[in-house]
Enzyme design. Structure first.
Site, PDB file in Angstrom:
ATOM      1  N   ASP A  16      55.237  57.986  13.483  1.00  0.00           N
ATOM      2  CA  ASP A  16      55.904  57.901  14.392  1.00  0.00           C
ATOM      3  C   ASP A  16      57.386  57.320  14.145  1.00  0.00           C
ATOM      4  O   ASP A  16      58.215  57.798  14.823  1.00  0.00           O
ATOM      5  CB  ASP A  16      55.184  56.624  15.242  1.00  0.00           C
ATOM      6  CG  ASP A  16      55.711  56.574  16.599  1.00  0.00           C
ATOM      7  OD1 ASP A  16      55.600  57.590  17.517  1.00  0.00           O
ATOM      8  OD2 ASP A  16      56.196  55.681  17.410  1.00  0.00           O
ATOM      9  N   LYS A 148      60.252  45.268   9.488  1.00  0.00           N
ATOM     10  CA  LYS A 148      59.194  44.307  10.146  1.00  0.00           C
ATOM     11  C   LYS A 148      57.936  44.705  10.413  1.00  0.00           C
ATOM     12  O   LYS A 148      57.856  45.961  10.837  1.00  0.00           O
ATOM     13  CB  LYS A 148      59.913  43.324  11.254  1.00  0.00           C
ATOM     14  CG  LYS A 148      59.866  44.158  12.222  1.00  0.00           C
ATOM     15  CD  LYS A 148      60.081  43.283  13.748  1.00  0.00           C
ATOM     16  CE  LYS A 148      58.859  43.269  14.374  1.00  0.00           C
ATOM     17  NZ  LYS A 148      58.755  44.220  15.598  1.00  0.00           N
ATOM     18  N   ASP A 177      66.317  44.820  10.668  1.00  0.00           N
ATOM     19  CA  ASP A 177      66.063  44.355  12.126  1.00  0.00           C
ATOM     20  C   ASP A 177      66.783  45.336  12.851  1.00  0.00           C
ATOM     21  O   ASP A 177      68.045  45.272  13.054  1.00  0.00           O
ATOM     22  CB  ASP A 177      66.599  43.057  12.158  1.00  0.00           C
ATOM     23  CG  ASP A 177      66.301  42.598  13.407  1.00  0.00           C
ATOM     24  OD1 ASP A 177      66.777  42.901  14.453  1.00  0.00           O
ATOM     25  OD2 ASP A 177      65.628  41.206  13.625  1.00  0.00           O
ATOM     26  N   HIS A 178      66.211  46.098  13.611  1.00  0.00           N
ATOM     27  CA  HIS A 178      66.984  47.350  14.455  1.00  0.00           C
ATOM     28  C   HIS A 178      68.129  46.620  15.295  1.00  0.00           C
ATOM     29  O   HIS A 178      68.885  47.415  15.562  1.00  0.00           O
ATOM     30  CB  HIS A 178      66.025  48.381  14.933  1.00  0.00           C
ATOM     31  CG  HIS A 178      65.419  47.930  16.252  1.00  0.00           C
ATOM     32  ND1 HIS A 178      64.468  46.854  16.362  1.00  0.00           N
ATOM     33  CD2 HIS A 178      65.655  48.445  17.444  1.00  0.00           C
ATOM     34  CE1 HIS A 178      63.953  46.904  17.511  1.00  0.00           C
ATOM     35  NE2 HIS A 178      64.819  47.704  18.315  1.00  0.00           N
ATOM     36  N   LYS A 182      72.567  47.394  16.716  1.00  0.00           N
ATOM     37  CA  LYS A 182      73.110  47.870  17.993  1.00  0.00           C
ATOM     38  C   LYS A 182      74.276  47.315  18.213  1.00  0.00           C
ATOM     39  O   LYS A 182      74.816  46.694  17.952  1.00  0.00           O
ATOM     40  CB  LYS A 182      72.123  46.943  19.047  1.00  0.00           C
ATOM     41  CG  LYS A 182      70.433  47.560  19.215  1.00  0.00           C
ATOM     42  CD  LYS A 182      69.664  46.641  20.008  1.00  0.00           C
ATOM     43  CE  LYS A 182      68.497  46.802  20.364  1.00  0.00           C
ATOM     44  NZ  LYS A 182      67.846  48.057  20.701  1.00  0.00           N
ATOM     45  N   HIS A 240      64.521  39.291  16.155  1.00  0.00           N
ATOM     46  CA  HIS A 240      65.611  39.905  16.984  1.00  0.00           C
ATOM     47  C   HIS A 240      66.013  38.769  17.697  1.00  0.00           C
ATOM     48  O   HIS A 240      67.469  38.690  17.697  1.00  0.00           O
ATOM     49  CB  HIS A 240      65.008  40.918  18.008  1.00  0.00           C
ATOM     50  CG  HIS A 240      64.017  42.035  17.481  1.00  0.00           C
ATOM     51  ND1 HIS A 240      64.506  42.707  16.233  1.00  0.00           N
ATOM     52  CD2 HIS A 240      63.148  42.618  17.909  1.00  0.00           C
ATOM     53  CE1 HIS A 240      63.571  43.533  16.157  1.00  0.00           C
ATOM     54  NE2 HIS A 240      62.610  43.558  16.963  1.00  0.00           N
TER      55      HIS A 240
HETATM   56  C1  BG6 Z   1      60.198  45.780  18.361  1.00  0.00           C
HETATM   57  C2  BG6 Z   1      59.047  45.078  18.847  1.00  0.00           C
HETATM   58  O1  BG6 Z   1      60.657  45.221  17.289  1.00  0.00           O
HETATM   59  O2  BG6 Z   1      61.214  45.744  19.402  1.00  0.00           O
HETATM   60  C3  BG6 Z   1      58.825  45.763  20.168  1.00  0.00           C
HETATM   61  O3  BG6 Z   1      58.066  45.418  17.768  1.00  0.00           O
HETATM   62  C4  BG6 Z   1      59.765  45.839  21.317  1.00  0.00           C
HETATM   63  O4  BG6 Z   1      57.387  45.250  20.629  1.00  0.00           O
HETATM   64  C5  BG6 Z   1      61.020  46.431  20.523  1.00  0.00           C
HETATM   65  O5  BG6 Z   1      59.287  46.569  22.132  1.00  0.00           O
HETATM   66  C6  BG6 Z   1      61.906  46.391  21.514  1.00  0.00           C
HETATM   67  O6  BG6 Z   1      63.079  47.078  20.860  1.00  0.00           O
HETATM   68  P1  BG6 Z   1      64.261  47.484  21.969  1.00  0.00           P
HETATM   69  O7  BG6 Z   1      65.321  48.498  20.894  1.00  0.00           O
HETATM   70  O8  BG6 Z   1      63.638  48.733  22.685  1.00  0.00           O
HETATM   71  O9  BG6 Z   1      64.878  46.347  22.588  1.00  0.00           O
END
Ligand code: BG6
Length: 488
Positions: A16, A148, A177-178, A182, A240
């Site tokens: 995915d 993660k 850590d995405h 941002k 996050h």
């Molecule tokens: C992920 C979590 O790291 O971040 C998810 O595992 C969460 O549960 C997501 O929905 C939120 O990311 P974003 O970018 O949609 O705020």
């Protein structure tokens, strides 16, 4: 500027994450000339696919970009599939040969990026095999990207770190850590360190409190099995939320060098006031969603979701207060709040400034609202300041006004977090990746809370789907004389 050259090996190529995030991000880098002809992707997964099947999957993942005037077939021709059993050592040699062949064809300078887009229990073993089978003895650089969860607590995070540390050095490891990719999270640094207006006020003399909210409307959806063993504290706060807090609170780095920036973030984590099981409740609040109305439709409760225990004690909401006991911040609460099935999808940072010593307009019946600086991370991106100004009237009375910068007005589409991070990694910039010290310190802090919570059954569910968490989240601020700024 020379674009990076590399063979990118994606483990979990049929998954995915790869389809939803990685292929579209690579495509956008390619379209935006951040990648040239000198790259190849090796898709690795168990499933027996042909190159053609694989390329069709890749093309499908970028279907929404069909009006780009970029030849999708040509982009997909950089992708090659290599069916793989990660446990079979003999297959690593074949993979090595394959990478070498593509390296030659694409003149990739012997550089290799290994991206683990798969379940974390594979990270350690695959990394070890890559090393023992000689795949990291390449001519150019080699880097490892992992995502993660980095462990489930401090101990398992250390184990994972030790495992991958035997194969890759810290500066070769890129932990994603995405949120750090941002645009507006990256803007925290610029807003602070490139504006004379903010930095002098950025301390406990002028700031009353900081509020970081990341709310979601979605529930756990199909991830119940994973989520029920994790919960919002591990899923969002350990990573996050604490990352955003660190960026807001850190000292200015000596230079914009990855080591300098990350060192400053680590210092914030070291300054967090320790809590223990006896006072967790003074600082952290947990919640779990019940049924409720979402967009006019009745939504099910967390406990009714697939893969979730019927009496689950897992939290889907956390509100908390971090105290950073250093010279700059002592006395200033950093509140965080995150949860699923809340009112809206929103990530936002609110900096509330202290009240002025006197309200000169009191006799005229005016209240003066505190100044707020709001950094909106998503869904829209922008910065808003709440100020007081003269009311349009004959008298000098005051009223609240807002000054707003909306990133969309620039007319430039923001790059996706993964796109930014992949680009950084290909260029060897680890500033926006998580250092092992950050992982260790954040887990140490979080473990205390999760231990206290798992030892005691919560009174769940305690907030309705569509609400902003339980009442206790409001009480957390009210007892300090504050409230959440819910700004739409
Ligand atoms: C992920 C979590 O790291 O971040 C998810 O595992 C969460 O549960 C997501 O929905 C939120 O990311 P974003 O970018 O949609 O705020």
């Amino acid at each position: 500027i020379e674009t990076p050259r590399a063979v990118i090996v994606i483990f979990g190529a049929t998954g995915d994450l790869a389809n939803r995030k990685l292929y579209p991000s690579l495509y956008r880098l390619y379209r935006n000339h951040k990648l040239s002809q000198h790259f190849a992707v090796v898709g690795v997964a168990r499933r027996p696919l042909t190159n053609e099947d694989f390329r069709n999957n890749v093309k499908k993942s970028i279907e929404s970009f069909k009006d780009d005037h970029v030849d999708h077939d040509e982009f997909a021709s950089h992708f090659h599939y290599n069916p793989f059993d990660a446990q079979d050592l003999s297959e690593y040699q074949k993979l090595d040969d394959f990478i070498n062949k593509l390296n030659q064809k694409h003149e990739a300078k012997g550089n290799r990026l290994f991206y683990m887009a798969m379940a974390p229990n594979f990270f350690g073993p695959i990394a070890a095999n890559l090393k023992s089978q000689g795949l990291t003895d390449n001519e150019g650089w080699s880097r490892l990207v992992i995502e993660k969860p980095f462990g489930h607590n401090y101990e398992t995070a250390q184990q994972l770190n030790d495992q991958i540390g035997q194969a890759f050095t810290e500066d070769q490891i890129y932990r994603i850590d995405h949120y750090l990719g941002k645009q507006m999270v990256q803007n925290i640094e610029i807003a602070r360190f490139a504006n004379a207006m903010f930095e002098p006020l950025w301390n406990n003399q002028y700031i009353a409190n900081v509020q970081v909210t990341s709310s979601e409307v979605l529930g756990v959806e199909e991830r119940g099995r994973y989520y029920d063993g994790s919960g919002a504290l591990r899923d969002m706060v350990q990573n996050h939320m604490l990352q955003m807090v660190s960026l807001i609170a850190m000292e200015p780095p000596a230079k914009l060098h990855p080591d300098e920036v990350r060192y400053e973030k680590v210092k914030v984590l070291r300054s967090l006031r320790e809590i223990d099981e006896s006072n967790v409740d003074d600082y952290f609040v947990r919640g779990q969603y019940d049924q409720g109305q979402i967009n006019g439709k009745q939504a099910a409760s967390y406990r009714e979701s697939n893969g979730v225990e019927a009496d689950s004690n897992t939290e889907t909401f956390v509100a908390g207060k971090f105290m950073i006991d250093n010279f700059r911040w002592v006395g200033v609460p950093f509140y965080i709040r995150t949860g699923k099935r809340m009112k809206q999808k929103l990530t936002e940072i609110v900096i509330q400034f202290k009240d002025l010593p006197i309200n000169l307009y009191k006799d005229k019946g005016d209240t003066i609202d505190p100044n707020l600086l709001i950094i909106r991370v998503q869904p829209d991106e922008g910065i808003t300041m709440h100020l007081n100004a003269k009311k349009t009237d004959y008298d000098t009375t005051s009223t609240q006004i807002t000054m707003h910068y909306d990133k969309a007005d620039e007319g430039i589409e923001s790059p996706e977090a993964y796109e930014v991070l992949l680009n950084d990694c290909l260029n060897g910039d680890s500033t926006s990746f998580v250092h092992s010290d950050e992982v260790a310190l954040s887990w140490k802090f979080i473990d205390v809370i999760s231990q206290a919570w798992s030892a005691k059954q919560a009174d769940f569910p305690n907030y309705k789907s569509g609400d902003n968490g339980p009442d206790a989240a409001n009480e957390l601020l009210a007892k300090d004389g504050f409230h959440w700024w819910d700004i739409n």
